[in-house]
Scaffold this motif. Structure first.
Motif, PDB file in Angstrom:
ATOM      1  N   VAL A   1       1.824   8.132   7.558  1.00 54.98           N
ATOM      2  CA  VAL A   1       1.141   7.873   6.287  1.00 54.98           C
ATOM      3  C   VAL A   1       0.245   6.652   6.457  1.00 54.98           C
ATOM      4  O   VAL A   1       0.625   5.664   7.080  1.00 54.98           O
ATOM      5  CB  VAL A   1       2.153   7.652   5.144  1.00 54.98           C
ATOM      6  CG1 VAL A   1       2.829   8.957   4.745  1.00 54.98           C
ATOM      7  CG2 VAL A   1       3.220   6.621   5.534  1.00 54.98           C
ATOM      8  N   ASP A   2      -0.961   6.737   5.905  1.00 52.94           N
ATOM      9  CA  ASP A   2      -1.929   5.643   5.988  1.00 52.94           C
ATOM     10  C   ASP A   2      -2.292   5.068   4.624  1.00 52.94           C
ATOM     11  O   ASP A   2      -2.733   3.923   4.538  1.00 52.94           O
ATOM     12  CB  ASP A   2      -3.217   6.123   6.672  1.00 52.94           C
ATOM     13  CG  ASP A   2      -2.974   6.589   8.101  1.00 52.94           C
ATOM     14  OD1 ASP A   2      -2.424   5.802   8.892  1.00 52.94           O
ATOM     15  OD2 ASP A   2      -3.324   7.739   8.420  1.00 52.94           O
TER      16      ASP A   2
ATOM     17  N   ALA B   1       0.814  -1.219   0.000  1.00 54.30           N
ATOM     18  CA  ALA B   1       0.000   0.000   0.000  1.00 54.30           C
ATOM     19  C   ALA B   1       0.846   1.266   0.000  1.00 54.30           C
ATOM     20  O   ALA B   1       0.462   2.276  -0.605  1.00 54.30           O
ATOM     21  CB  ALA B   1      -0.935  -0.004   1.210  1.00 54.30           C
ATOM     22  N   LEU B   2       1.995   1.223   0.684  1.00 55.84           N
ATOM     23  CA  LEU B   2       2.740   2.455   0.924  1.00 55.84           C
ATOM     24  C   LEU B   2       4.024   2.575   0.104  1.00 55.84           C
ATOM     25  O   LEU B   2       4.708   3.601   0.198  1.00 55.84           O
ATOM     26  CB  LEU B   2       3.064   2.569   2.425  1.00 55.84           C
ATOM     27  CG  LEU B   2       1.835   2.614   3.343  1.00 55.84           C
ATOM     28  CD1 LEU B   2       2.268   2.666   4.801  1.00 55.84           C
ATOM     29  CD2 LEU B   2       0.937   3.799   3.007  1.00 55.84           C
TER      30      LEU B   2
ATOM     31  N   ALA C   1      14.702  11.814   6.044  1.00 58.89           N
ATOM     32  CA  ALA C   1      13.312  12.082   6.407  1.00 58.89           C
ATOM     33  C   ALA C   1      12.521  10.774   6.400  1.00 58.89           C
ATOM     34  O   ALA C   1      12.677   9.945   5.496  1.00 58.89           O
ATOM     35  CB  ALA C   1      12.691  13.075   5.429  1.00 58.89           C
ATOM     36  N   ILE C   2      11.663  10.594   7.417  1.00 52.91           N
ATOM     37  CA  ILE C   2      10.983   9.314   7.623  1.00 52.91           C
ATOM     38  C   ILE C   2       9.484   9.449   7.430  1.00 52.91           C
ATOM     39  O   ILE C   2       8.850  10.362   7.981  1.00 52.91           O
ATOM     40  CB  ILE C   2      11.266   8.772   9.040  1.00 52.91           C
ATOM     41  CG1 ILE C   2      12.774   8.635   9.275  1.00 52.91           C
ATOM     42  CG2 ILE C   2      10.585   7.422   9.250  1.00 52.91           C
ATOM     43  CD1 ILE C   2      13.144   8.361  10.719  1.00 52.91           C
ATOM     44  N   LEU C   3       8.920   8.505   6.664  1.00 48.73           N
ATOM     45  CA  LEU C   3       7.482   8.316   6.555  1.00 48.73           C
ATOM     46  C   LEU C   3       7.163   7.009   7.265  1.00 48.73           C
ATOM     47  O   LEU C   3       7.816   5.993   7.018  1.00 48.73           O
ATOM     48  CB  LEU C   3       7.029   8.243   5.089  1.00 48.73           C
ATOM     49  CG  LEU C   3       7.536   9.342   4.154  1.00 48.73           C
ATOM     50  CD1 LEU C   3       6.981   9.126   2.739  1.00 48.73           C
ATOM     51  CD2 LEU C   3       7.152  10.720   4.659  1.00 48.73           C
ATOM     52  N   SER C   4       6.169   7.012   8.149  1.00 47.84           N
ATOM     53  CA  SER C   4       5.912   5.812   8.947  1.00 47.84           C
ATOM     54  C   SER C   4       4.440   5.461   8.981  1.00 47.84           C
ATOM     55  O   SER C   4       3.572   6.345   8.943  1.00 47.84           O
ATOM     56  CB  SER C   4       6.403   6.024  10.387  1.00 47.84           C
ATOM     57  OG  SER C   4       6.097   4.903  11.201  1.00 47.84           O
ATOM     58  N   ASP C   5       4.164   4.148   9.079  1.00 46.11           N
ATOM     59  CA  ASP C   5       2.804   3.722   9.376  1.00 46.11           C
ATOM     60  C   ASP C   5       2.455   4.180  10.795  1.00 46.11           C
ATOM     61  O   ASP C   5       3.305   4.650  11.549  1.00 46.11           O
ATOM     62  CB  ASP C   5       2.640   2.211   9.201  1.00 46.11           C
ATOM     63  CG  ASP C   5       3.651   1.391   9.982  1.00 46.11           C
ATOM     64  OD1 ASP C   5       4.439   1.963  10.761  1.00 46.11           O
ATOM     65  OD2 ASP C   5       3.669   0.152   9.819  1.00 46.11           O
ATOM     66  N   ARG C   6       1.206   4.024  11.156  1.00 45.25           N
ATOM     67  CA  ARG C   6       0.689   4.592  12.410  1.00 45.25           C
ATOM     68  C   ARG C   6       0.667   3.529  13.513  1.00 45.25           C
ATOM     69  O   ARG C   6       0.232   2.406  13.285  1.00 45.25           O
ATOM     70  CB  ARG C   6      -0.732   5.121  12.165  1.00 45.25           C
ATOM     71  CG  ARG C   6      -1.345   5.903  13.313  1.00 45.25           C
ATOM     72  CD  ARG C   6      -2.776   6.314  12.944  1.00 45.25           C
ATOM     73  NE  ARG C   6      -2.810   7.120  11.743  1.00 45.25           N
ATOM     74  CZ  ARG C   6      -2.660   8.445  11.733  1.00 45.25           C
ATOM     75  NH1 ARG C   6      -2.464   9.103  12.869  1.00 45.25           N
ATOM     76  NH2 ARG C   6      -2.709   9.115  10.587  1.00 45.25           N
ATOM     77  N   TRP C   7       1.123   3.881  14.714  1.00 46.45           N
ATOM     78  CA  TRP C   7       1.036   2.994  15.871  1.00 46.45           C
ATOM     79  C   TRP C   7       1.065   3.806  17.157  1.00 46.45           C
ATOM     80  O   TRP C   7       1.658   4.890  17.211  1.00 46.45           O
ATOM     81  CB  TRP C   7       2.139   1.935  15.867  1.00 46.45           C
ATOM     82  CG  TRP C   7       3.516   2.399  15.482  1.00 46.45           C
ATOM     83  CD1 TRP C   7       4.031   2.447  14.218  1.00 46.45           C
ATOM     84  CD2 TRP C   7       4.555   2.876  16.363  1.00 46.45           C
ATOM     85  NE1 TRP C   7       5.322   2.912  14.251  1.00 46.45           N
ATOM     86  CE2 TRP C   7       5.664   3.183  15.548  1.00 46.45           C
ATOM     87  CE3 TRP C   7       4.652   3.057  17.734  1.00 46.45           C
ATOM     88  CZ2 TRP C   7       6.866   3.667  16.064  1.00 46.45           C
ATOM     89  CZ3 TRP C   7       5.842   3.546  18.261  1.00 46.45           C
ATOM     90  CH2 TRP C   7       6.924   3.845  17.431  1.00 46.45           C
ATOM     91  N   PRO C   8       0.399   3.307  18.204  1.00 44.61           N
ATOM     92  CA  PRO C   8       0.347   4.035  19.470  1.00 44.61           C
ATOM     93  C   PRO C   8       1.736   4.230  20.069  1.00 44.61           C
ATOM     94  O   PRO C   8       2.547   3.310  20.100  1.00 44.61           O
ATOM     95  CB  PRO C   8      -0.501   3.128  20.377  1.00 44.61           C
ATOM     96  CG  PRO C   8      -1.263   2.246  19.456  1.00 44.61           C
ATOM     97  CD  PRO C   8      -0.388   2.051  18.257  1.00 44.61           C
ATOM     98  N   GLY C   9       2.009   5.453  20.517  1.00 41.50           N
ATOM     99  CA  GLY C   9       3.266   5.741  21.174  1.00 41.50           C
ATOM    100  C   GLY C   9       4.340   6.309  20.284  1.00 41.50           C
ATOM    101  O   GLY C   9       5.405   6.688  20.771  1.00 41.50           O
ATOM    102  N   ILE C  10       4.088   6.397  18.983  1.00 44.78           N
ATOM    103  CA  ILE C  10       5.129   6.921  18.095  1.00 44.78           C
ATOM    104  C   ILE C  10       5.479   8.357  18.456  1.00 44.78           C
ATOM    105  O   ILE C  10       6.627   8.791  18.322  1.00 44.78           O
ATOM    106  CB  ILE C  10       4.699   6.800  16.616  1.00 44.78           C
ATOM    107  CG1 ILE C  10       5.904   7.071  15.703  1.00 44.78           C
ATOM    108  CG2 ILE C  10       3.519   7.720  16.291  1.00 44.78           C
ATOM    109  CD1 ILE C  10       5.654   6.767  14.247  1.00 44.78           C
TER     110      ILE C  10
END
Length: 360
Positions: free
Chosen positions: A304-305, A202-203, A282-291
């Motif tokens: 990014v989703d 997806a990403l 530069a970082i693009l990251s999936d979503r998670w609690p605590g990031i």
């Protein structure tokens, strides 16, 4: 003056980074411990799949030895008995039996370092973890957890007496900005994983198909042969750690993907996140609690989703991209280096109960 510590570590791998993230995690920590003046013996099970891919067979920052089976450990019996702490890492072969033996030999100084806490928690529900049994948690004096937050309460619920967050770290001497040409707009470094693959599709793969004018790269081993790679996605089968910094620095953005169990539990930053940040990428990251406790979204990292989020991020003005990369680097160098983690470990080891005698 506080005396240096003597620590024995049983880990999955230090000598080979092939197909695992444990090696680079241990290398950063052990280099930090050496810089702090501590003595470490790292014991690694000799297995053929790592023997074929050893990229650090003779580390200069610790004592290192391979063993064939638990029956071979007698030669280090005295060293183990006198150590200030004996640490067993997740996924060490035969570690359930090893932990049983060590519980009798090193009372008060037995530490478990779980680099796979979210996976462990899921397995502990059915007591099916292959490297630790639920009955052993009360026997461990200090449980170092790759995940923080709610994971610590779950560990205590399973019987852990003292659980503490202990994230991975980075060696800033090996992961730093280097002067190199930008070859790719977006890249990803990671061994193949079934539960990360939907995120990669997806990403990265879908954005690559939508943006044929952009350049992408995926580095990592064990990817199936039947993956349909877009023409503008370069593949690198295995990238040894000495090449990581140049790889990150050749990307405008790098993608951080998190395994499903770690996204669910949260508070589980990967070593790749710290390595990329230390390189000033530069970082693009999936979503998670605590990031947000590690890197501030919108300032030091972009969440990014969807493929559309990736496309929008790749159009980010260059000055904003550079500011975000600098903020991530500053945060990681301030809190997540191997030396910072070594100081954290030393403080926790010194808090362990003082032994009054050396077991036979």
């Amino acid at each position: 003056m506080t005396r240096p510590l003597d620590i024995v570590i049983f880990g999955l791998s230090l000598s080979s980074s092939w197909g695992n993230g444990h090696a680079t995690t241990y290398r950063a920590l052990l280099r930090g411990l050496a810089a702090e003046g501590h003595r470490v013996l790292f014991l690694e099970r000799d297995v053929p799949w790592y023997a074929e891919h050893r990229d650090l067979p003779d580390p200069d920052f610790c004592e290192f030895a391979l063993y064939g089976s638990l029956d071979d450990l007698g030669q280090w019996r005295e060293r183990i008995a006198r150590a200030d702490a004996v640490i067993v890492g997740s996924y060490v072969p035969d570690s359930i039996l090893l932990l049983d033996r060590l519980a009798d030999q090193v009372p008060g100084r037995l530490v478990f370092y779980d680099i796979d806490t979210p996976v462990t928690l899921a397995a502990l529900k059915t007591d099916s973890a292959e490297y630790i049994a639920r009955r052993q948690l009360p026997e461990i004096d200090l449980y170092l957890s790759f995940a923080g937050g709610a994971a610590l309460e779950q560990l205590r619920g399973f019987g852990a007496r003292k659980a503490a967050p202990f994230y991975c770290s980075v060696d800033p001497e090996r992961y730093a900005p280097v002067d190199t040409d930008l070859r790719w707009d977006l890249g990803y470094l990671g061994t193949y994983s079934d539960d990360r693959q939907p995120g990669l599709k997806a990403l990265l793969l879908e954005p690559a198909r939508r943006l044929p004018e952009c350049r992408f790269v995926v580095a990592g081993s064990q990817y199936p042969d039947d993956i349909d790679w877009p023409l503008n996605v370069e593949r690198i089968d295995h990238l040894p750690p000495p090449d990581h910094a140049a790889f990150y620095n050749a990307q405008r953005f790098t993608l951080n993907l998190t395994r499903a169990a770690m996204r669910s539990v949260g508070h589980s930053p990967s070593v790749r996140l710290f390595e990329a940040a230390a390189c000033g990428t530069a970082i693009l990251s999936d979503r998670w609690p605590g990031i947000e406790e590690v890197l501030a979204p919108g300032e030091a990292i972009t969440i990014v989703d969807t493929p559309d989020d990736i496309a929008a991020a790749l159009q980010m003005p260059e000055n904003r991209r550079e500011r975000m990369a600098r903020a991530a680097r500053d945060s990681v160098l301030g809190h997540h280096t191997g030396r910072a983690r070594a100081r954290q470990l030393a403080a926790m080891v010194r808090d362990l109960p003082v032994r009054t005698e050396v077991p036979a």
